[in-house]
Enzyme design. Structure first.
Site, PDB file in Angstrom:
ATOM      1  N   ARG A   1       0.627  11.019  -8.116  1.00 14.47           N
ATOM      2  CA  ARG A   1      -0.809  11.021  -8.318  1.00 14.47           C
ATOM      3  C   ARG A   1      -1.718  10.898  -7.211  1.00 14.47           C
ATOM      4  O   ARG A   1      -1.746  10.235  -6.350  1.00 14.47           O
ATOM      5  CB  ARG A   1      -1.275   9.696  -9.353  1.00 14.47           C
ATOM      6  CG  ARG A   1      -2.442   9.884 -10.017  1.00 14.47           C
ATOM      7  CD  ARG A   1      -2.756   8.414 -10.458  1.00 14.47           C
ATOM      8  NE  ARG A   1      -3.245   7.494  -9.773  1.00 14.47           N
ATOM      9  CZ  ARG A   1      -2.826   6.114  -9.618  1.00 14.47           C
ATOM     10  NH1 ARG A   1      -1.881   5.713 -10.699  1.00 14.47           N
ATOM     11  NH2 ARG A   1      -3.242   5.335  -8.714  1.00 14.47           N
TER      12      ARG A   1
ATOM     13  N   SER B   1       1.321   4.945 -12.027  1.00 13.43           N
ATOM     14  CA  SER B   1       1.009   4.445 -13.301  1.00 13.43           C
ATOM     15  C   SER B   1      -0.264   4.764 -14.138  1.00 13.43           C
ATOM     16  O   SER B   1      -0.894   5.538 -13.620  1.00 13.43           O
ATOM     17  CB  SER B   1       0.847   2.811 -13.349  1.00 13.43           C
ATOM     18  OG  SER B   1      -0.280   2.408 -12.438  1.00 13.43           O
TER      19      SER B   1
ATOM     20  N   LYS C   1       0.302   5.514   4.163  1.00 18.65           N
ATOM     21  CA  LYS C   1      -1.230   5.904   4.565  1.00 18.65           C
ATOM     22  C   LYS C   1      -0.889   6.349   6.016  1.00 18.65           C
ATOM     23  O   LYS C   1      -1.939   6.967   6.343  1.00 18.65           O
ATOM     24  CB  LYS C   1      -1.832   4.447   4.488  1.00 18.65           C
ATOM     25  CG  LYS C   1      -2.031   3.730   3.301  1.00 18.65           C
ATOM     26  CD  LYS C   1      -3.054   4.723   2.132  1.00 18.65           C
ATOM     27  CE  LYS C   1      -3.195   3.471   1.069  1.00 18.65           C
ATOM     28  NZ  LYS C   1      -1.761   3.156   0.496  1.00 18.65           N
TER      29      LYS C   1
ATOM     30  N   LYS D   1      -7.036   0.187   5.901  1.00 18.30           N
ATOM     31  CA  LYS D   1      -5.899   0.384   4.881  1.00 18.30           C
ATOM     32  C   LYS D   1      -4.651  -0.062   5.581  1.00 18.30           C
ATOM     33  O   LYS D   1      -4.318   0.694   6.688  1.00 18.30           O
ATOM     34  CB  LYS D   1      -5.857   1.749   4.256  1.00 18.30           C
ATOM     35  CG  LYS D   1      -7.049   1.921   3.397  1.00 18.30           C
ATOM     36  CD  LYS D   1      -6.895   3.467   2.744  1.00 18.30           C
ATOM     37  CE  LYS D   1      -7.815   3.582   1.605  1.00 18.30           C
ATOM     38  NZ  LYS D   1      -7.393   4.597   0.792  1.00 18.30           N
TER      39      LYS D   1
ATOM     40  N   GLY E   1      -0.590  -0.745  -4.837  1.00 17.93           N
ATOM     41  CA  GLY E   1      -0.559  -1.994  -5.663  1.00 17.93           C
ATOM     42  C   GLY E   1      -1.982  -2.470  -5.498  1.00 17.93           C
ATOM     43  O   GLY E   1      -2.272  -3.379  -6.650  1.00 17.93           O
TER      44      GLY E   1
ATOM     45  N   ARG F   1     -10.306   5.735 -13.551  1.00 20.33           N
ATOM     46  CA  ARG F   1     -10.424   4.153 -13.321  1.00 20.33           C
ATOM     47  C   ARG F   1     -11.893   4.015 -12.837  1.00 20.33           C
ATOM     48  O   ARG F   1     -12.323   4.683 -11.828  1.00 20.33           O
ATOM     49  CB  ARG F   1      -9.559   3.577 -12.058  1.00 20.33           C
ATOM     50  CG  ARG F   1      -8.012   3.339 -12.620  1.00 20.33           C
ATOM     51  CD  ARG F   1      -7.112   2.877 -11.908  1.00 20.33           C
ATOM     52  NE  ARG F   1      -7.340   3.875 -10.566  1.00 20.33           N
ATOM     53  CZ  ARG F   1      -6.443   4.024  -9.267  1.00 20.33           C
ATOM     54  NH1 ARG F   1      -5.711   2.621  -9.106  1.00 20.33           N
ATOM     55  NH2 ARG F   1      -6.543   4.694  -8.341  1.00 20.33           N
TER      56      ARG F   1
END
Length: 491
Positions: free
Chosen positions: A132, A156, A313, A371, A376, A458
């Site tokens: 994704r 997810s 990352k 980052k 998560g 989102r």
């Protein structure tokens, strides 16, 4: 997150606010629709295996520029191929993560499994990537999409996102706006992702072998997981799906004579990781031993250890450097297109470049996000909090992090509906992050399947830094596509 005084607001799907009586009625209907159609999760604050709450959602779909949505869709097979090539480049992964593994214990443990499996030779040449790629539109660059991150493990919400389109379609019809439905793109994320697993099962070629879902000890995002499982069982009833934790695999798993993975004597064809992406999933050495056992096995992994590492990352930061894409993509036009979606990503390694990044972050922290190598949600450090975080780290510890330019997305207005939230909800300023799913299957030399597999949106309050729905920070949504030349893109 946003400098709202100067940030443009996208034209809304419908005029807001709604009349209070209309809003109360349609919100109550939408909550029940969500529960009855599986757009739901288990409560983290009042957990029960026998109860569900509706997942947080936005009542009407949020606007997103059509041109940029279509660009993201078209780019996904190229992104898939890029990540596949990265995952199969031992030298690049090893060099890129060299400093990170010295100070980040979790990444080091994953990397150690990778090196051990590599030394013994991969038992299974094929890998499955269910990826994704997440984007924000950049309000001050003509709403051009910029990549936030690429997820290579436990990507997810393909299941619930598929069911959110009919929920918001229902709401629009109830409000008398059926004419708007044509601007909501079809979303086949669930079937696209599940069909990818089934294609891998076909490649494995054993009719009695199962698909194994690796799950957390407690699955709050249960509906999204079960949608995948039940879709496979309903559409392909000859394929069995089993769910086990890493601890279960340690207790029950072993390798057969041909290194096939056996769980209680049942052969596993495909392993789909919905856990294993953060340190808390590995309670002891037993869980790490289970991960190593699976990586050594003949089962086709989703993702394999090299795909997992390709999603860090640090690798994302390395890919954004000049000329690096040329190592993995041959077509100049594709290199140019992918390069445009990257924002500024900077190394914090203990060298001249990393020290320069460190000074830049201390001087103008409001421009950046810090980052770590984690999935998560909830792990990033933003803006003015960055200097304090950096000053607590040694020069060596900094190399476990990257610095990224802060993207300023356009605002949208809408109603965010949350379990236990205010009734009626109020109109709030929001920002949306688009995720495009992709499926790629192949070995080091050949790609046998590569396609875009749906999307998710989102949405979070414009004042919130993070937007993870499972982490309790955002809400599920769907894009309402708008054209810049149609009545004006902005309100």
């Amino acid at each position: 997150m946003c400098d709202e005084a100067n940030t443009p607001t996208l034209r809304a799907c419908i005029d807001l606010p709604l009349r209070q009586d209309e809003l109360l009625e349609v919100t109550a209907k939408a909550k029940d629709y969500a529960i009855m159609h599986g757009a739901a999760m288990r409560s983290k604050t009042n957990y029960s295996a026998d109860a569900l709450n509706f997942a947080p959602f936005v009542l009407v779909p949020s606007s997103f520029p059509r041109k940029e949505f279509e660009k993201a869709i078209a780019l996904q097979p190229i992104i898939n191929r890029l990540m596949h090539n990265v995952a199969h480049d031992e030298e690049f992964i090893t060099t890129t993560l060299a400093e990170t593994v010295k100070v980040d214990e979790f990444t080091a443990d994953l990397f150690n499994i990778y090196k051990k499996v590599l030394a013994n030779g991969f038992t299974q040449a094929y890998s499955v990537g269910l990826l994704r790629s997440d984007y924000l539109a950049h309000a001050f660059e003509g709403c051009a999409i910029k990549q936030v991150e690429i997820n290579t493990i436990a990507s997810s919400f393909g299941g619930i996102a598929t069911h959110l389109v009919p929920l918001q379609n229902f709401v629009l019809r109830e409000l008398g706006h059926a004419d708007k439905l044509k601007n909501m793109p079809k979303n086949d994320a669930l079937s696209g992702l599940c069909d990818g697993m089934v294609k891998a099962w076909d490649i494995y070629g054993k009719k009695d072998a199962v698909i194994l879902f690796i799950i957390e000890d407690i699955s709050y995002n249960i509906c999204d997981q079960r949608f995948h499982e039940f879709y496979i069982r309903e559409q392909y009833p000859h394929i069995k799906v089993v769910r086990r934790t890493l601890t279960d695999v340690h207790k029950l798993g072993k390798l057969g004579q041909c290194k096939e993975l056996l769980l209680d004597g049942i052969e596993v064809a495909v392993i789909y990781f919905r856990a294993g992406y953060e340190p808390g999933h590995y309670h002891s050495q037993a869980e790490w031993d289970a991960r190593y056992l699976m990586e050594c096995s003949l089962a086709i992994k989703c993702p394999s250890i090299q795909y997992h590492l390709a999603g860090t990352k640090k690798v994302q930061q390395a890919l954004a450097q000049p000329a690096v894409l040329e190592r993995f993509i041959n077509d100049p036009e594709e290199i140019k297109a992918v390069g445009k979606i990257f924002t500024g990503l900077y190394s914090l390694d203990d060298n001249d470049a990393g020290n320069s990044t460190y000074e830049m972050a201390l001087k103008t922290p409001e421009r950046f996000v810090l980052k770590p190598q984690r999935e998560g949600g909830g792990n990033n450090v933003y803006g003015l909090e960055i200097p304090e975080a950096l000053k607590k780290m040694s020069r060596v510890e900094r190399s476990a992090w990257i610095l990224m330019d802060l993207i300023h997305p356009p605002l949208s207005k809408g109603y965010m509906v949350r379990p236990g939230g205010d009734m009626p909800p109020t109109v709030v300023d929001m920002v949306s992050e688009l995720g495009i799913f992709g499926v790629i299957i192949g070995d080091a030399d050949h790609i046998v399947h590569n396609y875009q597999a749906g999307h998710m949106l989102r949405t979070k309050l414009s004042t919130a830094n993070e937007g993870g729905v499972a982490a309790g920070l955002g809400a599920l949504d769907s894009p309402y596509l708008i054209d810049s030349d149609d009545e004006g893109e902005y309100n």
